[in-house]
Scaffold this motif. Sequence first.
Motif, short mmCIF file in Angstrom:
data_model
loop_
_atom_site.label_atom_id
_atom_site.label_comp_id
_atom_site.label_asym_id
_atom_site.label_seq_id
_atom_site.Cartn_x
_atom_site.Cartn_y
_atom_site.Cartn_z
N ALA A 116 0.83 -1.20 0.00
CA ALA A 116 0.00 0.00 0.00
C ALA A 116 0.86 1.25 0.00
O ALA A 116 0.59 2.22 -0.73
CB ALA A 116 -0.93 -0.01 1.20
N LEU A 117 1.93 1.24 0.80
CA LEU A 117 2.83 2.39 0.82
C LEU A 117 3.56 2.54 -0.52
O LEU A 117 3.76 3.66 -1.01
CB LEU A 117 3.83 2.26 1.96
N THR A 118 3.91 1.42 -1.13
CA THR A 118 4.55 1.48 -2.45
C THR A 118 3.61 2.08 -3.48
O THR A 118 4.02 2.89 -4.33
CB THR A 118 4.99 0.08 -2.89
N LEU A 119 2.35 1.72 -3.43
CA LEU A 119 1.36 2.30 -4.34
C LEU A 119 1.35 3.82 -4.21
O LEU A 119 1.37 4.55 -5.22
CB LEU A 119 -0.03 1.74 -4.02
N LEU A 120 1.34 4.31 -2.98
CA LEU A 120 1.30 5.75 -2.76
C LEU A 120 2.62 6.41 -3.13
O LEU A 120 2.63 7.53 -3.65
CB LEU A 120 0.92 6.02 -1.30
N ARG A 121 3.74 5.74 -2.88
CA ARG A 121 5.03 6.29 -3.32
C ARG A 121 5.08 6.39 -4.84
O ARG A 121 5.56 7.39 -5.39
CB ARG A 121 6.19 5.40 -2.84
N ALA A 122 4.60 5.36 -5.52
CA ALA A 122 4.60 5.38 -6.98
C ALA A 122 3.70 6.48 -7.50
O ALA A 122 4.02 7.16 -8.49
CB ALA A 122 4.17 4.02 -7.52
N HIS A 123 2.55 6.68 -6.86
CA HIS A 123 1.64 7.75 -7.26
C HIS A 123 2.31 9.12 -7.15
O HIS A 123 2.03 10.03 -7.94
CB HIS A 123 0.39 7.69 -6.38
N LEU A 124 3.22 9.25 -6.20
CA LEU A 124 3.96 10.50 -6.00
C LEU A 124 5.20 10.59 -6.88
O LEU A 124 5.91 11.60 -6.85
CB LEU A 124 4.37 10.64 -4.53
N GLY A 125 5.49 9.54 -7.63
CA GLY A 125 6.70 9.52 -8.45
C GLY A 125 7.96 9.25 -7.65
O GLY A 125 9.07 9.55 -8.10
N LEU A 126 7.82 8.60 -6.50
CA LEU A 126 8.95 8.39 -5.59
C LEU A 126 9.39 6.93 -5.54
O LEU A 126 10.27 6.59 -4.73
CB LEU A 126 8.59 8.86 -4.18
N HIS A 127 8.81 6.08 -6.35
CA HIS A 127 9.20 4.67 -6.37
C HIS A 127 10.08 4.40 -7.58
O HIS A 127 9.81 4.90 -8.68
CB HIS A 127 7.96 3.76 -6.44
N THR A 128 11.13 3.62 -7.38
CA THR A 128 12.02 3.22 -8.48
C THR A 128 12.30 1.73 -8.39
O THR A 128 12.05 1.09 -7.36
CB THR A 128 13.36 3.98 -8.43
N ASP A 129 12.87 1.19 -9.46
CA ASP A 129 13.25 -0.22 -9.46
C ASP A 129 14.31 -0.52 -8.41
O ASP A 129 14.44 -1.66 -7.94
CB ASP A 129 13.77 -0.63 -10.84
N ALA A 130 15.08 0.51 -8.03
CA ALA A 130 16.11 0.31 -7.02
C ALA A 130 15.52 -0.08 -5.68
O ALA A 130 16.15 -0.81 -4.89
CB ALA A 130 16.94 1.59 -6.87
N VAL A 131 14.30 0.38 -5.39
CA VAL A 131 13.63 0.01 -4.14
C VAL A 131 13.35 -1.50 -4.12
O VAL A 131 13.57 -2.17 -3.12
CB VAL A 131 12.33 0.81 -3.96
N VAL A 132 12.89 -2.02 -5.24
CA VAL A 132 12.62 -3.46 -5.34
C VAL A 132 13.93 -4.25 -5.23
O VAL A 132 13.98 -5.29 -4.56
CB VAL A 132 11.90 -3.78 -6.67
N ALA A 133 14.98 -3.77 -5.87
CA ALA A 133 16.28 -4.44 -5.77
C ALA A 133 16.76 -4.46 -4.32
O ALA A 133 17.30 -5.47 -3.85
CB ALA A 133 17.29 -3.72 -6.66
N ASP A 134 16.55 -3.36 -3.59
CA ASP A 134 16.94 -3.33 -2.19
C ASP A 134 16.12 -4.32 -1.36
O ASP A 134 16.64 -4.92 -0.41
CB ASP A 134 16.78 -1.92 -1.63
#
Length: 293
Positions: A143-161
């Motif tokens: 849910a937090l990732t959804l909201l981060r992505a909506h804000l343009g703050l999610h990247t593939d690097a987060v998933v890699a981490d």
Amino acid sequence: MTHVEDELISQPECWTRAAELAGAHTAALPAPGERVAIVGCGTSYFMAQSAAALREGAGQGETDAFAASEFPRGRAYDRVVALTRSGTTTEVLDLLAELKGRTRTTAITADPHTPVMTAADDLVVMEFADERSVVQTRFATTALTLLRAHLGLHTDAVVADARTALATPLPDGLVECAQFSFLGAGWTVGLANEAGLKMREAALAWTETYPAMEYRHGPISISTTGTATWMFGDAPEGLAEQVRATGALWVPSGLDPLAELVRAQRLAVAVAAAKGLDPDRPRHLTRSVILAP
């Protein structure tokens, strides 16, 4: 493998799906400039804290976070976003019913067959992130990732981490610690709060959580040999050295803070196992708090 273990290792895939989903739900999620409140209970409340800090920090508009039971009834908002895995939590449903017709509401949930589907004006359903365990892991972070992505703050690097957080051993001696302090700053205060809750729920551990700068104002006095202090995000200057000087184990944040939360979830499971506890069935807890009329 417990349900919670199975669910927490699925988080990288869930985050990728949530980021893809965000673009399809733009109309249901807060628009720039809206005055927004994000509400939830327990874990969802802590995710609301992080999401609110991220949104306001991104310049998207004034954003507050509340436990659903503590929502200020006299305050006006353009939209209220409710985070509810089960879609059945009494405090959330009562608040949505009260706001119906006067404040636009959005529910982010995992179960499309629950009362929240008609209680909210707009919906984002993430069935793929639902869980069997009482203890929340992947729904909260997704849910937090959804909201981060909506804000343009999610990247593939987060998933890699997140994948790194799942693959890397926990620090030596951490599981054996008798007390754990989790620290955050800005949006990571909510993550620190959630890490502490996970340890209490799953492992019955003695945990405390604080904004990092506040830790010096009293709480550091409990730090000693056999305790651990874990920082989410960048630590204030000199704090690591001060904690190490007490004899406590200092755990720095080397990954994206949300991925650090995955490591903390793993710690909760490991401490539970060391105590012979079942993290899927924490004492006195149920998947959803449903209060009798």
